[in-house]
Design an enzyme around this catalytic site. Structure first.
Site, mmCIF file in Angstrom:
data_model
loop_
_atom_site.group_PDB
_atom_site.id
_atom_site.type_symbol
_atom_site.label_atom_id
_atom_site.label_comp_id
_atom_site.label_asym_id
_atom_site.label_seq_id
_atom_site.Cartn_x
_atom_site.Cartn_y
_atom_site.Cartn_z
ATOM 1 N N CYS A 75 0.875 -1.173 0.000
ATOM 2 C CA CYS A 75 0.000 0.000 0.000
ATOM 3 C C CYS A 75 0.916 1.227 0.000
ATOM 4 O O CYS A 75 1.473 1.582 1.041
ATOM 5 C CB CYS A 75 -0.917 0.000 1.227
ATOM 6 N N HIS A 165 -1.889 -5.226 -10.369
ATOM 7 C CA HIS A 165 -2.488 -4.057 -11.022
ATOM 8 C C HIS A 165 -2.699 -4.335 -12.507
ATOM 9 O O HIS A 165 -1.838 -4.917 -13.162
ATOM 10 C CB HIS A 165 -1.569 -2.831 -10.889
ATOM 11 N N GLU A 214 -9.884 0.044 -6.527
ATOM 12 C CA GLU A 214 -8.971 -0.777 -5.741
ATOM 13 C C GLU A 214 -9.586 -2.118 -5.323
ATOM 14 O O GLU A 214 -10.734 -2.172 -4.857
ATOM 15 C CB GLU A 214 -8.552 -0.037 -4.465
ATOM 16 N N CYS A 223 -4.038 5.970 -5.317
ATOM 17 C CA CYS A 223 -3.480 4.626 -5.080
ATOM 18 C C CYS A 223 -1.995 4.709 -5.407
ATOM 19 O O CYS A 223 -1.633 4.909 -6.573
ATOM 20 C CB CYS A 223 -4.183 3.600 -5.967
ATOM 21 N N GLY A 226 -0.730 1.878 -7.395
ATOM 22 C CA GLY A 226 -1.323 2.038 -8.725
ATOM 23 C C GLY A 226 -0.555 3.052 -9.548
ATOM 24 O O GLY A 226 -0.282 2.827 -10.738
HETATM 25 N N1 API Z 1 -4.172 2.403 -1.908
HETATM 26 C C1 API Z 1 -3.022 1.564 -1.855
HETATM 27 C C2 API Z 1 -3.189 0.290 -2.616
HETATM 28 C C3 API Z 1 -3.936 -0.663 -1.857
HETATM 29 C C4 API Z 1 -4.030 -1.848 -2.698
HETATM 30 C C5 API Z 1 -5.074 -2.775 -2.175
HETATM 31 N N2 API Z 1 -6.382 -2.331 -2.589
HETATM 32 C C6 API Z 1 -4.802 -4.160 -2.723
HETATM 33 O O1 API Z 1 -5.663 -4.977 -2.551
HETATM 34 O O2 API Z 1 -3.730 -4.376 -3.295
HETATM 35 C C7 API Z 1 -1.782 2.246 -2.352
HETATM 36 O O3 API Z 1 -1.670 3.432 -2.141
HETATM 37 O O4 API Z 1 -0.907 1.588 -2.920
#
Ligand code: API
Length: 302
Positions: A75, A165, A214, A223, A226
């Site tokens: 994250c 991703h 997400e 993200c 992301g």
């Molecule tokens: N918001 C997060 C990503 C969370 C990813 C999560 N949703 C997953 O299941 O990989 C970030 O800043 O990287």
């Protein structure tokens, strides 16, 4: 039993942060989901638990749960937030955070509240994403949704930053209802562990506008992993250079996919929204102090 927590965000991607280095905390997925709900709980995209690391020279272990209660390994925005807390607490110029996706280094950028994290190397092989079947070229895999002869979205790039991703290149990001197509793609059988879904539109040289659905959290304002995935996917497909600015709804993140060692350096803002306290029996909670504006003299808050 009352327990303090911090509410933080990285460009609007928001978190409840627990300090469990001296007092362990283990909440069930059901309780996490209730706390994560913006109707029934505090409301967050991810829940972050800071724990002791058993590794020498490592400042802390960061455990990540999505608001649906699922535990995940990476994250980016949270890593910047925890990096900031550890840097401010220790007075060190760099801190190391252990995650299930590896060791990550965080440094202050010199701009207030702005942290740079070395997110390590991207994983680019089909079985590292992971995908359910082999694709030799993960810059564009055979996947589409919508009518066979007129797909809504198709041939995404796929990248892992310790979490999966899929990136769809689009000409007009506003033409898509990500809230509708996001869950279909998140749970597509090609992604055995699910996927975070990005729509990416080039708005200038090395400037990319991105919206993210997400895994386990839905639409978020930003993200970090992301942003890393989009920047790497663009660079490896010669759509951008190795340094780009990713414009998310919550604000910009600068990404450099460093030539020298292949590491991805992510730089962006962090914010402490407020300090809170919760009764873990009843889940009743309250704010006890406002965040950043209280933490920094007014002059720096601008
Ligand atoms: N918001 C997060 C990503 C969370 C990813 C999560 N949703 C997953 O299941 O990989 C970030 O800043 O990287």
């Amino acid at each position: 039993m009352r327990r303090p927590f911090l509410k933080m965000n990285g460009l609007g991607n928001d978190f409840v942060v627990w300090d469990a280095r001296s007092e362990k905390l283990a909440l069930t997925p059901d309780v996490i989901a209730r706390l994560g709900s913006r109707e029934t709980g505090i409301g967050f995209d991810q829940m972050i638990t800071v724990e002791r690391s058993s590794l020498p020279g490592v400042d802390a272990f960061m455990r990540i749960h999505n608001m649906d209660g699922s535990q995940v390994d990476a994250c980016g925005n949270a890593t910047r937030c925890i990096g900031r807390l550890l840097l401010e607490e220790s007075g060190k110029s760099a801190v190391t955070i252990q995650t299930n996706a590896g060791l990550l280094n965080a440094v202050a950028s010199g701009v207030p509240r702005t942290i740079s994290v070395d997110m390590g190397v991207p994983r680019l092989r089909w079985d590292q994403i992971p995908l359910a079947e082999e694709f030799a070229d993960t810059r564009a895999i055979e996947l589409q949704i919508g009518p066979i002869d007129d797909p809504i979205l198709h041939t995404p790039a796929v990248v892992s930053m310790g979490n999966p991703h899929a990136i769809f290149w689009v000409k007009d990001i506003e033409a898509y209802d990500l809230a509708k197509v996001g869950p279909l793609l998140e749970h597509h059988p090609i992604f055995p562990e699910g996927a975070n879904i990005s729509l990416a539109q080039f708005i200038g040289e090395n400037e990319i506008r991105v919206k993210v659905w997400e895994r386990g959290a839905g639409l978020t304002l930003a993200c970090g992993t992301g942003a890393c995935a989009v920047a790497v996917a663009a660079a490896r497909d010669n759509k951008a250079g190795r340094k780009s600015v990713i414009h998310l709804p919550g604000g910009p993140i600068t990404i450099e996919w460093r030539e020298s060692d292949g590491h991805v350096i992510m730089t962006g803002l962090t914010e402490v929204e407020f300090e809170g306290e919760i009764d873990l029996e009843t889940l009743a909670w309250e704010k006890v102090a406002e965040g950043d504006l209280a933490l920094e003299p007014a002059g720096d808050a601008a």
